[in-house]
Design a protein around this motif. Structure first.
Motif, mmCIF file in Angstrom:
data_model
loop_
_atom_site.group_PDB
_atom_site.id
_atom_site.type_symbol
_atom_site.label_atom_id
_atom_site.label_comp_id
_atom_site.label_asym_id
_atom_site.label_seq_id
_atom_site.Cartn_x
_atom_site.Cartn_y
_atom_site.Cartn_z
ATOM 1 N N THR A 22 0.837 -1.196 0.000
ATOM 2 C CA THR A 22 0.000 0.000 0.000
ATOM 3 C C THR A 22 0.876 1.252 0.000
ATOM 4 O O THR A 22 1.889 1.313 0.678
ATOM 5 N N TYR A 24 0.103 4.111 1.148
ATOM 6 C CA TYR A 24 -0.070 4.920 2.349
ATOM 7 C C TYR A 24 1.023 4.627 3.377
ATOM 8 O O TYR A 24 1.476 5.527 4.071
ATOM 9 N N SER A 57 0.575 14.366 5.819
ATOM 10 C CA SER A 57 -0.716 14.848 5.319
ATOM 11 C C SER A 57 -0.649 15.184 3.836
ATOM 12 O O SER A 57 -1.541 14.830 3.067
ATOM 13 N N VAL A 60 -0.395 11.822 1.896
ATOM 14 C CA VAL A 60 -1.669 11.090 1.834
ATOM 15 C C VAL A 60 -2.610 11.769 0.846
ATOM 16 O O VAL A 60 -3.297 11.098 0.064
ATOM 17 N N GLY A 61 -2.633 13.098 0.845
ATOM 18 C CA GLY A 61 -3.466 13.820 -0.123
ATOM 19 C C GLY A 61 -3.043 13.537 -1.556
ATOM 20 O O GLY A 61 -3.880 13.338 -2.433
ATOM 21 N N CYS A 62 -1.742 13.514 -1.796
ATOM 22 C CA CYS A 62 -1.236 13.223 -3.148
ATOM 23 C C CYS A 62 -1.577 11.801 -3.581
ATOM 24 O O CYS A 62 -1.984 11.573 -4.722
ATOM 25 N N VAL A 63 -1.427 10.838 -2.680
ATOM 26 C CA VAL A 63 -1.749 9.446 -3.020
ATOM 27 C C VAL A 63 -3.244 9.289 -3.279
ATOM 28 O O VAL A 63 -3.650 8.616 -4.227
ATOM 29 N N ALA A 64 -4.076 9.929 -2.461
ATOM 30 C CA ALA A 64 -5.528 9.835 -2.661
ATOM 31 C C ALA A 64 -5.928 10.445 -4.000
ATOM 32 O O ALA A 64 -6.760 9.873 -4.728
ATOM 33 N N ARG A 65 -5.342 11.572 -4.364
ATOM 34 C CA ARG A 65 -5.641 12.203 -5.649
ATOM 35 C C ARG A 65 -5.156 11.322 -6.804
ATOM 36 O O ARG A 65 -5.848 11.164 -7.808
ATOM 37 N N TRP A 66 -3.989 10.727 -6.664
ATOM 38 C CA TRP A 66 -3.450 9.851 -7.700
ATOM 39 C C TRP A 66 -4.351 8.629 -7.901
ATOM 40 O O TRP A 66 -4.647 8.241 -9.030
ATOM 41 N N ARG A 67 -4.807 8.028 -6.778
ATOM 42 C CA ARG A 67 -5.678 6.855 -6.882
ATOM 43 C C ARG A 67 -7.007 7.193 -7.538
ATOM 44 O O ARG A 67 -7.558 6.400 -8.304
ATOM 45 N N ALA A 68 -7.549 8.389 -7.238
ATOM 46 C CA ALA A 68 -8.812 8.804 -7.858
ATOM 47 C C ALA A 68 -8.635 8.967 -9.364
ATOM 48 O O ALA A 68 -9.511 8.576 -10.146
#
Length: 145
Positions: A22, A24, A57, A60-68
């Motif tokens: 993962t 994260y 923080s 995590v924001g960058c990974v969440a945006r990349w996954r979306a």
């Protein structure tokens, strides 16, 4: 001595990331490493915690945006990729929001109803596509292979 604790924690998070796969945990490892480097450079403990929190923080924001973005760009499956496409299912229950429960392969699945007809419980439908584990249904049988 504090920098050793930060860097060992970063190494443990990196090992856990290798075992789980993962991103994260990779972000957590990088955030802990940033705090360790800050401590090594002589930063106070409060500044190290702030550095770890901010870098974590942001990561995590960058990974969440990349996954979306990855989910939006994912191509739809074709019959050659998915043997379930074109198969017949029986609608067990209609749910709110254009969803239903269907009986397929001996168990109940969640399905999304395409807008091509009046849906009723008990009727037969065809698997038109799939979004993860959610079947996408159609009243018309699609061509397979």
């Amino acid at each position: 001595m504090t920098h050793t604790i930060w860097l060992v924690a970063a190494l443990l998070a990196l090992i856990a990331e290798f075992m789980s796969g993962t991103f994260y945990l990779l972000v957590l490892a990088l955030a802990l490493a940033m705090a360790g480097l800050g401590s090594l450079a002589g930063a106070s403990e409060v500044l190290c915690w702030l550095l770890a929190s901010l870098s974590g923080s942001i990561g995590v924001g960058c990974v969440a945006r990349w996954r979306a973005r990855q989910r939006r760009g994912r191509p739809t499956t074709t019959a050659a990729d998915d043997p379930d496409l074109g198969q017949t299912v029986r609608i067990s229950t209609l749910l709110d929001g254009g969803l239903a429960r269907v009986h397929y392969r001996g168990t109940e699945w969640q399905a999304r109803l395409s807008g091509d007809g009046p849906w009723q419980a008990g009727m037969q439908a065809y698997i038109h596509g799939r979004d993860g584990n959610v079947l996408i249904l159609s009243l018309k049988q699609t061509e397979t292979r």
